[in-house]
Design a protein around this motif. Structure first.
Motif, mmCIF file in Angstrom:
data_model
loop_
_atom_site.group_PDB
_atom_site.id
_atom_site.type_symbol
_atom_site.label_atom_id
_atom_site.label_comp_id
_atom_site.label_asym_id
_atom_site.label_seq_id
_atom_site.Cartn_x
_atom_site.Cartn_y
_atom_site.Cartn_z
ATOM 1 N N LYS A 1 23.688 20.494 -15.357
ATOM 2 C CA LYS A 1 23.324 21.011 -14.041
ATOM 3 C C LYS A 1 21.839 21.302 -13.955
ATOM 4 C CE LYS A 1 24.411 24.715 -10.784
ATOM 5 N NZ LYS A 1 25.225 25.938 -10.554
ATOM 6 N N GLU A 2 21.259 21.853 -15.035
ATOM 7 C CA GLU A 2 19.827 22.146 -15.027
ATOM 8 C C GLU A 2 18.995 20.874 -14.943
ATOM 9 O OE1 GLU A 2 21.998 23.258 -17.137
ATOM 10 O OE2 GLU A 2 22.138 25.400 -16.635
ATOM 11 N N GLU A 3 19.435 19.820 -15.670
ATOM 12 C CA GLU A 3 18.689 18.563 -15.608
ATOM 13 C C GLU A 3 18.757 17.937 -14.219
ATOM 14 O OE1 GLU A 3 19.220 17.094 -20.254
ATOM 15 O OE2 GLU A 3 20.599 16.419 -18.708
ATOM 16 N N ARG A 4 19.938 18.009 -13.587
ATOM 17 C CA ARG A 4 20.052 17.474 -12.232
ATOM 18 C C ARG A 4 19.179 18.248 -11.262
ATOM 19 N NH1 ARG A 4 25.669 17.156 -13.599
ATOM 20 N NH2 ARG A 4 26.028 19.107 -12.489
ATOM 21 N N GLU A 5 19.078 19.587 -11.435
ATOM 22 C CA GLU A 5 18.229 20.386 -10.554
ATOM 23 C C GLU A 5 16.763 20.032 -10.751
ATOM 24 O OE1 GLU A 5 19.236 24.390 -11.413
ATOM 25 O OE2 GLU A 5 21.090 24.377 -10.208
ATOM 26 N N ARG A 6 16.324 19.828 -12.019
ATOM 27 C CA ARG A 6 14.936 19.446 -12.267
ATOM 28 C C ARG A 6 14.635 18.080 -11.670
ATOM 29 N NH1 ARG A 6 15.825 21.718 -17.508
ATOM 30 N NH2 ARG A 6 16.193 19.613 -18.344
ATOM 31 N N THR A 7 15.577 17.163 -11.813
ATOM 32 C CA THR A 7 15.380 15.837 -11.226
ATOM 33 C C THR A 7 15.280 15.918 -9.713
ATOM 34 O OG1 THR A 7 16.590 14.821 -13.067
ATOM 35 C CG2 THR A 7 16.343 13.510 -11.057
ATOM 36 N N ALA A 8 16.140 16.746 -9.094
ATOM 37 C CA ALA A 8 16.107 16.885 -7.636
ATOM 38 C C ALA A 8 14.778 17.479 -7.178
ATOM 39 C CB ALA A 8 17.272 17.751 -7.175
ATOM 40 N N ARG A 9 14.256 18.469 -7.929
ATOM 41 C CA ARG A 9 12.957 19.050 -7.550
ATOM 42 C C ARG A 9 11.839 18.031 -7.682
ATOM 43 N NH1 ARG A 9 15.058 23.696 -10.323
ATOM 44 N NH2 ARG A 9 13.960 23.069 -12.217
ATOM 45 N N SER A 10 11.888 17.226 -8.744
ATOM 46 C CA SER A 10 10.861 16.201 -8.912
ATOM 47 C C SER A 10 10.914 15.168 -7.784
ATOM 48 C CB SER A 10 11.040 15.500 -10.264
ATOM 49 O OG SER A 10 10.933 16.423 -11.336
ATOM 50 N N GLU A 11 12.130 14.767 -7.402
ATOM 51 C CA GLU A 11 12.267 13.811 -6.310
ATOM 52 C C GLU A 11 11.763 14.395 -4.994
ATOM 53 O OE1 GLU A 11 16.353 12.803 -6.339
ATOM 54 O OE2 GLU A 11 16.199 11.412 -8.035
ATOM 55 N N THR A 12 12.070 15.674 -4.747
ATOM 56 C CA THR A 12 11.593 16.319 -3.525
ATOM 57 C C THR A 12 10.072 16.367 -3.481
ATOM 58 O OG1 THR A 12 13.603 17.666 -3.444
ATOM 59 C CG2 THR A 12 11.724 18.412 -2.139
ATOM 60 N N LEU A 13 9.444 16.703 -4.616
ATOM 61 C CA LEU A 13 7.985 16.750 -4.668
ATOM 62 C C LEU A 13 7.386 15.363 -4.434
ATOM 63 C CD1 LEU A 13 5.361 18.274 -5.251
ATOM 64 C CD2 LEU A 13 5.734 17.833 -7.701
ATOM 65 N N ALA A 14 7.994 14.330 -5.031
ATOM 66 C CA ALA A 14 7.489 12.967 -4.840
ATOM 67 C C ALA A 14 7.595 12.537 -3.383
ATOM 68 C CB ALA A 14 8.254 12.005 -5.748
ATOM 69 N N ILE A 15 8.696 12.892 -2.728
ATOM 70 C CA ILE A 15 8.870 12.534 -1.318
ATOM 71 C C ILE A 15 7.827 13.232 -0.452
ATOM 72 C CG2 ILE A 15 10.433 12.758 0.658
ATOM 73 C CD1 ILE A 15 12.746 12.328 -1.271
#
Length: 316
Positions: A92-106
């Motif tokens: 769950k923590e890895e998915r949250e970090r990935t989601a934050r990275s994707e949001t920042l990239a967008i």
């Protein structure tokens, strides 16, 4: 149906050594432990076949073996789900970090597109060049597509079970459908307005690409069936779910937005208690819904399979 109890690689001696686990527990399941993947060899140079776009005999054979490898990998994934009850993957923590990275990239991409669009608008006003104006419109469409994708993603992340009881995952293909329609319309307008654009083929490519996208998303909304390879994986998972399953009557998967709806009919012993039969069906439903491509799964329990299929379509 053929007897599949001896299809594994376990022998009678191994069953005597492991009476409570291992081979004795898996003897009723389908498995492909005895199969080995062959090494994929490098394709030889083809020459004329590449130019003509024709598949040579060795390409057909290589494609067949590649499909077999992918099928075995899919069955291994179903074995993991059947044994563990969940799919291995990120925490769950890895998915949250990935989601934050994707949001920042967008966000960074949107900011860059806005700055680029402002610069192109200024250049278009100063120069009046049709090429720069066309590039400015292209940047505007990039901003529009980013906004549509952001809006659909935001809508899917804010569920409302009272107004949308089956979820809002169909927002994404609907947004893409709207944007693709705008792109196809714009391409047609470019053809009508500028003969030079028509000669350069910018507009025809745009119409063809986004028209294909429109057709793909229309198919996802009208309920197109899943590929046979995916149905094989689901059938494999259903059969290996529980040893009490006598037959698999129906396995059906069809698009419902960007995901699949799955319908499964399994046959259980007629004298099985309702509580046990219910638990088997519910556990199978939960396993199916853990697959990332599946939005909803429906498991129908029956005691025989000689009747007509459930929900059969009427023929005129």
């Amino acid at each position: 149906m053929a007897d599949l109890t001896g299809s594994g690689v376990c022998s009678e001696d191994s069953e005597l050594l492991l009476p409570e686990s291992g081979c004795a527990e898996r003897s009723w399941r389908l498995n492909f432990d005895g199969f080995q993947r062959s090494e994929l060899k490098e394709k030889p140079p083809r020459g004329l076949h590449d130019c003509l776009g024709v598949l040579a005999t060795e390409d057909v054979v290589a494609e067949y073996y590649q499909q077999q490898v992918e099928m075995l990998e899919g069955f291994n994934e179903m074995d993991a789900l059947a044994d563990r009850g969940f799919l291995p993957g990120m925490s769950k923590e890895e998915r949250e970090r990935t989601a934050r990275s994707e949001t920042l990239a967008i966000r960074l991409s949107n900011i860059a597109n806005m700055l680029l669009f402002a610069a192109k608008v200024y250049a278009s006003i100063r120069s009046g060049s049709l090429a720069i104006i066309a590039s400015t419109l292209d940047s505007l469409l990039d901003l529009l597509s980013g906004f549509i994708l952001w809006f659909t993603a935001f809508s899917m992340q804010t569920p409302n079970p009272y107004q949308y009881p089956i979820g809002k995952k169909r927002m994404q293909p609907l947004g893409i459908l709207v944007f693709a329609s705008v792109m196809a319309t714009l391409g047609l307008q470019i053809i009508l307005e500028s003969a030079r654009t028509l000669i350069s083929d910018l507009a025809l490519y745009t119409i063809r690409t986004w028209s294909t996208t429109v057709l793909e998303n229309v198919n996802s909304l009208i309920g197109r069936t899943a590929a046979p390879e995916y149905l094989q994986k689901l059938t494999y998972l259903c059969w290996n779910h529980h040893k009490a399953i006598r037959h698999i009557d129906t396995v059906r998967a069809y698009t419902f937005g960007s995901h699949y709806f799955v319908e499964v009919d399994i046959v259980l012993p007629s004298d099985m208690p309702l509580r046990e039969a219910h638990d088997i069906g519910e556990n199978l439903q939960e396993k199916l819904e853990q697959l990332p491509e599946i939005e909803r799964a429906f498991v129908h329990l029956d005691y025989e399979y000689t009747h007509r299929p459930e929900h059969a379509q009427a023929h005129s």
